[in-house]
Write a protein that holds these residues in place. Structure first.
Motif, PDB file in Angstrom:
ATOM      1  N   TYR A  21       0.843  -1.204   0.000  1.00 14.24           N
ATOM      2  CA  TYR A  21       0.000   0.000   0.000  1.00 14.24           C
ATOM      3  C   TYR A  21       0.876   1.251   0.000  1.00 14.24           C
ATOM      4  N   LEU A  22       1.929   1.234   0.794  1.00 13.72           N
ATOM      5  CA  LEU A  22       2.875   2.352   0.815  1.00 13.72           C
ATOM      6  C   LEU A  22       3.451   2.577  -0.584  1.00 13.72           C
ATOM      7  N   LEU A  23       3.928   1.508  -1.211  1.00 11.87           N
ATOM      8  CA  LEU A  23       4.568   1.641  -2.526  1.00 11.87           C
ATOM      9  C   LEU A  23       3.580   2.041  -3.618  1.00 11.87           C
ATOM     10  N   GLY A  24       2.381   1.496  -3.589  1.00 11.56           N
ATOM     11  CA  GLY A  24       1.397   1.815  -4.615  1.00 11.56           C
ATOM     12  C   GLY A  24       0.697   3.136  -4.414  1.00 11.56           C
ATOM     13  N   THR A  25       0.223   3.368  -3.206  1.00 15.46           N
ATOM     14  CA  THR A  25      -0.572   4.564  -2.931  1.00 15.46           C
ATOM     15  C   THR A  25       0.292   5.782  -2.627  1.00 15.46           C
ATOM     16  N   TRP A  26       1.188   5.656  -1.658  1.00 13.20           N
ATOM     17  CA  TRP A  26       1.936   6.824  -1.196  1.00 13.20           C
ATOM     18  C   TRP A  26       3.145   7.165  -2.059  1.00 13.20           C
ATOM     19  N   VAL A  27       3.711   6.170  -2.745  1.00 11.67           N
ATOM     20  CA  VAL A  27       4.851   6.453  -3.623  1.00 11.67           C
ATOM     21  C   VAL A  27       4.386   6.730  -5.051  1.00 11.67           C
TER      22      VAL A  27
END
Length: 148
Positions: free
Chosen positions: A40-46
């Motif tokens: 989720y961090l890599l897809g959404t926030w990055v």
């Protein structure tokens, strides 16, 4: 501390005093599942929100926690260290915001799962564990203890 308001999440994940990770061992598998926090961090926030670089996000979820917990031979790619690697498509990496219920425990029990998208390979100790979503059957991992 858990953050439910998205406007505060970028501040938390960008603050070097904040450890990005989980403390839940899964004892309540039918009530909470945050297992997708890395994807989720890599897809959404990055990728989507561009809140941080891909390189910084990967460091925040690999070498940073390994160093904090004193696990000296994990968290980075370096000659002589065990090769624990997730190979992903940066255009597809991600997971849903919310988990989905799955009824696959003994006796018809249910659990929440958070499937990852875009992970092509998972390699543990140099051996392929998952390839395109399929488990190899090999279990090369081990429990890691803090070196501190």
């Amino acid at each position: 501390m858990q953050q439910y308001h998205e406007e505060g999440i970028q501040r938390l994940i960008s603050d070097p005093r904040t450890m990005i990770g989980l403390s839940d061992g899964g004892a309540h598998v039918n009530m909470l599942c945050d297992a997708g926090y890395c994807t989720y961090l890599l897809g959404t926030w990055v990728r989507e929100r561009q809140a941080m670089t891909l390189e910084n996000a990967i460091r925040r979820i690999t070498s940073e926690p390994a160093d904090f917990f004193g696990i000296k031979d994990r968290g980075r790619l370096k000659v002589g260290l065990p090769a624990d690697v997730a190979i992903f498509d940066e255009r597809k990496i991600g997971s849903a915001k919310r988990a989905r219920m799955q009824h696959d425990l003994p006796g018809g029990g249910r659990r929440l799962v958070m499937p990852a998208e875009g992970v092509e390979y998972t390699i543990v100790n140099g051996d392929i564990l998952y390839e395109h979503g399929h488990h190899s059957g090999y279990l090369p991992g081990q429990v890691l203890r803090s070196g501190a």
